[in-house]
Design an enzyme around this catalytic site. Structure first.
Site, short mmCIF file in Angstrom:
data_model
loop_
_atom_site.label_atom_id
_atom_site.label_comp_id
_atom_site.label_asym_id
_atom_site.label_seq_id
_atom_site.Cartn_x
_atom_site.Cartn_y
_atom_site.Cartn_z
CD GLU A 137 -20.66 -12.14 54.01
OE1 GLU A 137 -20.03 -12.40 52.98
OE2 GLU A 137 -20.28 -12.50 55.16
CB SER A 193 -24.24 -16.06 43.09
OG SER A 193 -23.06 -15.47 43.59
CG ASP A 237 -10.89 -2.94 60.53
OD1 ASP A 237 -10.98 -4.10 61.00
OD2 ASP A 237 -9.80 -2.44 60.17
CG HIS A 259 -22.62 -12.86 49.08
ND1 HIS A 259 -21.92 -11.80 48.55
CD2 HIS A 259 -22.10 -13.11 50.30
CE1 HIS A 259 -21.00 -11.43 49.43
NE2 HIS A 259 -21.10 -12.20 50.50
NE ARG A 269 -21.57 -8.28 37.73
CZ ARG A 269 -21.27 -8.50 38.98
NH1 ARG A 269 -22.01 -7.99 39.94
NH2 ARG A 269 -20.23 -9.24 39.29
NE ARG A 318 -20.11 -16.21 40.90
CZ ARG A 318 -20.24 -14.91 40.85
NH1 ARG A 318 -20.84 -14.25 41.83
NH2 ARG A 318 -19.79 -14.23 39.82
CB ALA A 335 -15.88 -7.35 44.10
CG HIS A 393 -14.60 -11.95 47.76
ND1 HIS A 393 -15.26 -12.94 48.47
CD2 HIS A 393 -15.45 -11.56 46.79
CE1 HIS A 393 -16.45 -13.14 47.92
NE2 HIS A 393 -16.60 -12.32 46.91
CE1 TYR A 407 -24.23 -11.60 41.26
CE2 TYR A 407 -23.47 -11.45 39.00
CZ TYR A 407 -23.20 -11.59 40.35
OH TYR A 407 -21.91 -11.74 40.78
N PRO A 443 -20.23 -2.76 44.84
CG PRO A 443 -18.03 -3.46 44.55
CD PRO A 443 -19.04 -3.13 45.59
CG ASN A 444 -19.47 -4.12 39.25
OD1 ASN A 444 -19.38 -3.16 38.50
ND2 ASN A 444 -18.42 -4.75 39.74
CG ASN A 495 -24.46 -8.30 47.86
OD1 ASN A 495 -23.25 -8.49 47.76
ND2 ASN A 495 -25.34 -8.85 47.05
NE ARG A 545 -16.83 -14.27 41.91
CZ ARG A 545 -16.91 -12.97 41.64
NH1 ARG A 545 -17.27 -12.13 42.58
NH2 ARG A 545 -16.63 -12.52 40.43
#
Length: 138
Positions: free
Chosen positions: A95, A99, A84, A97, A17, A104, A74, A77, A22, A9-10, A71, A108
């Site tokens: 995984e 940032s 799963d 990210h 953003r 943060r 949100a 978390h 970012y 998301p986002n 990635n 997070r």
């Protein structure tokens, strides 16, 4: 070699953003650079703001691709479902990210993805994706 980048998301708002966190590049522009840099790899890209769509994409690609760069944003978390799905597939997941999530907000600092991923790369901006692809190549 076939690798998919899955963004949550986002991340469709990259470039607009919070550019101080970012950066100012859109992911589509950056993805073109990745395709050029990793010409020997068949790279695909998928983004969704919907948790179930991310789970479906992991399941769809998790038995036939050589790697997944994820990635989950949100959902990292909060999503037991995504964790799963990763546990249920054979394809290795890295995984990522943009940032450094540990610099943060405290919420997070917890990742449901980390325990089921083969590795975690964070805090290097968009270069985190390059590093993830390199790790899957080796």
């Amino acid at each position: 070699m076939k690798i998919i980048i899955i963004n949550g998301p986002n991340l469709n708002l990259l470039g607009k953003r919070e550019p101080e966190v970012y950066g100012s590049d859109t992911f589509e522009d950056y993805f073109s650079k990745l395709q050029f840099k990793f010409k020997e790899i068949e790279l695909e890209y998928f983004q969704s703001n919907i948790e179930g769509e991310l789970i479906s994409k992991i399941q769809e690609t998790g038995f036939t691709y050589d790697g997944i760069v994820l990635n989950a944003a949100a959902y990292t978390h909060t999503s037991v479902g995504i964790a799963d799905a990763i546990k249920a597939v054979e394809t290795p997941v890295v995984e990522v990210h943009i940032s450094n999530t540990h610099k943060r907000e405290e919420f997070r600092h917890v990742s449901y993805i980390s325990p089921v991923a083969i590795g975690v790369i964070l805090g290097f901006g968009l270069k985190s994706y390059d590093l993830a692809i390199e790790s899957l190549k080796n």
